[in-house]
Design a protein around this motif. Structure first.
Motif, short mmCIF file in Angstrom:
data_model
loop_
_atom_site.label_atom_id
_atom_site.label_comp_id
_atom_site.label_asym_id
_atom_site.label_seq_id
_atom_site.Cartn_x
_atom_site.Cartn_y
_atom_site.Cartn_z
N GLY A 38 3.63 15.00 32.79
CA GLY A 38 2.36 14.84 32.09
C GLY A 38 1.23 14.42 33.00
O GLY A 38 0.25 15.16 33.18
N PRO A 39 1.31 13.23 33.63
CA PRO A 39 0.23 12.84 34.53
C PRO A 39 0.10 13.74 35.74
O PRO A 39 -0.99 13.92 36.28
CB PRO A 39 0.62 11.41 34.95
N LEU A 40 1.20 14.36 36.18
CA LEU A 40 1.12 15.28 37.31
C LEU A 40 0.32 16.52 36.93
O LEU A 40 -0.50 17.02 37.72
CB LEU A 40 2.53 15.68 37.75
N ALA A 41 0.53 17.02 35.72
CA ALA A 41 -0.25 18.17 35.25
C ALA A 41 -1.72 17.81 35.13
O ALA A 41 -2.60 18.61 35.47
CB ALA A 41 0.29 18.65 33.91
N VAL A 42 -2.03 16.60 34.65
CA VAL A 42 -3.42 16.16 34.54
C VAL A 42 -4.07 16.12 35.92
O VAL A 42 -5.20 16.59 36.11
CB VAL A 42 -3.50 14.76 33.88
N ALA A 43 -3.35 15.59 36.91
CA ALA A 43 -3.89 15.54 38.28
C ALA A 43 -4.14 16.93 38.82
O ALA A 43 -5.15 17.19 39.48
CB ALA A 43 -2.93 14.78 39.19
N GLY A 44 -3.21 17.87 38.55
CA GLY A 44 -3.39 19.23 39.03
C GLY A 44 -4.58 19.92 38.38
O GLY A 44 -5.35 20.62 39.04
N LEU A 45 -4.75 19.69 37.08
CA LEU A 45 -5.86 20.32 36.36
C LEU A 45 -7.20 19.72 36.77
O LEU A 45 -8.23 20.41 36.75
CB LEU A 45 -5.66 20.17 34.85
N MET A 46 -7.21 18.43 37.12
CA MET A 46 -8.46 17.78 37.52
C MET A 46 -8.84 18.07 38.97
O MET A 46 -9.97 17.83 39.38
CB MET A 46 -8.34 16.26 37.32
N SER A 47 -7.89 18.59 39.75
CA SER A 47 -8.17 18.88 41.15
C SER A 47 -9.13 20.06 41.28
O SER A 47 -9.13 20.99 40.47
CB SER A 47 -6.86 19.19 41.89
N LYS A 48 -9.97 20.00 42.32
CA LYS A 48 -10.91 21.09 42.56
C LYS A 48 -10.23 22.30 43.19
O LYS A 48 -10.79 23.40 43.19
CB LYS A 48 -12.04 20.61 43.47
N SER A 49 -9.05 22.10 43.72
CA SER A 49 -8.32 23.19 44.37
C SER A 49 -7.26 23.76 43.43
O SER A 49 -6.46 23.01 42.86
CB SER A 49 -7.65 22.68 45.65
N ARG A 50 -7.27 25.07 43.27
CA ARG A 50 -6.27 25.71 42.42
C ARG A 50 -4.88 25.66 43.05
O ARG A 50 -3.88 25.81 42.36
CB ARG A 50 -6.66 27.16 42.15
N LYS A 51 -4.84 25.45 44.37
CA LYS A 51 -3.55 25.34 45.03
C LYS A 51 -2.78 24.11 44.53
O LYS A 51 -1.56 24.04 44.67
CB LYS A 51 -3.74 25.25 46.55
N ALA A 52 -3.52 23.15 43.97
CA ALA A 52 -2.86 21.93 43.48
C ALA A 52 -1.91 22.23 42.33
O ALA A 52 -1.00 21.43 42.06
CB ALA A 52 -3.91 20.91 43.03
N LEU A 53 -2.08 23.38 41.67
CA LEU A 53 -1.21 23.71 40.54
C LEU A 53 0.21 24.04 40.98
O LEU A 53 1.12 24.10 40.16
CB LEU A 53 -1.80 24.88 39.76
N ILE A 54 0.39 24.25 42.30
CA ILE A 54 1.74 24.56 42.78
C ILE A 54 2.64 23.32 42.68
O ILE A 54 3.86 23.45 42.54
CB ILE A 54 1.69 25.06 44.25
N TRP A 55 2.02 22.14 42.71
CA TRP A 55 2.84 20.93 42.71
C TRP A 55 3.48 20.63 41.36
O TRP A 55 4.65 20.22 41.31
CB TRP A 55 2.02 19.74 43.21
N PRO A 56 2.78 20.82 40.24
CA PRO A 56 3.49 20.70 38.97
C PRO A 56 4.65 21.70 38.85
O PRO A 56 5.69 21.40 38.25
CB PRO A 56 2.40 20.99 37.93
N ALA A 57 4.47 22.89 39.44
CA ALA A 57 5.55 23.88 39.41
C ALA A 57 6.75 23.39 40.22
O ALA A 57 7.90 23.56 39.80
CB ALA A 57 5.04 25.22 39.96
N LEU A 58 6.48 22.76 41.38
CA LEU A 58 7.57 22.21 42.19
C LEU A 58 8.28 21.09 41.43
O LEU A 58 9.51 20.99 41.45
CB LEU A 58 7.03 21.69 43.52
N ALA A 59 7.50 20.25 40.75
CA ALA A 59 8.10 19.17 39.97
C ALA A 59 8.96 19.74 38.85
O ALA A 59 10.00 19.18 38.51
CB ALA A 59 7.00 18.27 39.39
N PHE A 60 8.54 20.86 38.27
CA PHE A 60 9.33 21.50 37.22
C PHE A 60 10.69 21.94 37.75
O PHE A 60 11.71 21.82 37.08
CB PHE A 60 8.57 22.70 36.64
N VAL A 61 10.70 22.44 39.00
CA VAL A 61 11.97 22.81 39.64
C VAL A 61 12.85 21.57 39.79
O VAL A 61 14.06 21.61 39.54
CB VAL A 61 11.73 23.47 41.01
#
Length: 285
Positions: A92-115
């Protein structure tokens, strides 16, 4: 303060397990909130006179989110190991951090956490507790909202006075779920004592420390520290509940921690981002 808060939260969750066995997850969460109100009002009187109409939406929202974050997470802990529940909730908070980031590359980290969560739950073995995972995911959504709202409320009210206003809302919000479980459960007097002791740890000490920490840090810096909370969940689960993770699950926890640390980068909040830590003319606890 943030690290101490994380340890306090996980300790209180582990200590809640015997109480959950007696009165259920919702009953335990509700009693914790009720005793939290008593302790907070003894420590910090609610700053009711300083309330403004525009403060009410954030206070009410934070109270509701806090109550259900605790309720859903305890419902998850009732079904799945503590460390696994924390890792899933952390999405949850990881997804919020990714969505609030200015870089779209940040969305890769919630995906890694999902793994990492997949390695933790091992769904390919067919023994995953879907209800437990679902409760942890809903708690994670509440956790992400909780972090955003806590910083907002903490900027408005000095000390932990904001907490003394939101926890009563949390108790009222969870009353329809908690009270029936307390009445219908296997109630014993030691349950009250245990719930009171746990409430002193969380919400009083832990949530108070989080609110004070968030007044000094950006969401991203706080989120970076939060990335180690799944490890604390594993550690406390092992020490208190004798929940020993397998090697695959430890690998999953590692991925979640790496994803959390990489996704959230930042530093100290700018000077003046919030009000003075000791507001003039007000007692700060």
């Amino acid at each position: 303060m943030a690290v101490a808060a994380m340890l306090a939260v996980q300790l209180s969750n582990a200590l809640s397990v015997p109480v959950i066995e007696q009165i259920g997850a919702a009953g335990t969460a509700w009693l914790r909130m009720c005793f939290g109100v008593v302790f907070l009002w003894m420590i910090a009187r609610p700053a009711i006179r300083s309330l403004r109409r525009e403060d009410l939406p954030a206070l009410l929202a934070l109270g509701v989110v806090t109550g259900f974050m605790t309720t859903f997470f305890l419902a998850a802990v009732e079904r799945i190991p503590l460390g696994t529940a924390v890792a899933i909730e952390f999405l949850g908070p990881l997804a919020v951090a990714g969505l609030m980031s200015k870089s779209r590359k940040a969305l890769i980290w919630p995906a890694l956490a999902f793994v990492g969560v997949a390695l933790l739950t091992e769904p390919w073995h067919g023994r995953i507790d879907l209800a437990g995972v679902g409760f942890a995911l809903v708690a994670g959504i509440c956790w992400g909202l909780y972090n955003l709202l806590t910083q907002h409320v903490g900027d408005r009210f000095s000390g932990i006075s904001g907490l003394s206003l939101t926890i009563p809302v949390a108790a009222l919000a969870t009353l329809p779920l908690g009270l029936p479980q307390v009445i219908g459960g296997e109630f014993a007097w030691w349950v009250l004592l245990a719930a009171a002791g746990i409430a002193l740890i969380t919400p009083v000490i832990a949530f108070g420390l989080e609110m004070l920490a968030l007044r000094r840090m950006t969401h991203t810096a706080f989120g970076t520290l939060l990335s180690i909370e799944p490890a604390f969940g594993i550690l406390v689960g092992f020490l208190v509940l004798a929940q020993q993770p397998a090697l695959m699950q430890l690998s999953g926890i590692g991925l979640v921690i790496i994803a959390g640390a990489a996704a959230q980068r930042g530093g100290r909040r700018p000077v003046g981002a919030g009000p003075p830590l000791t507001a003039p003319g007000k007692e700060t606890v």
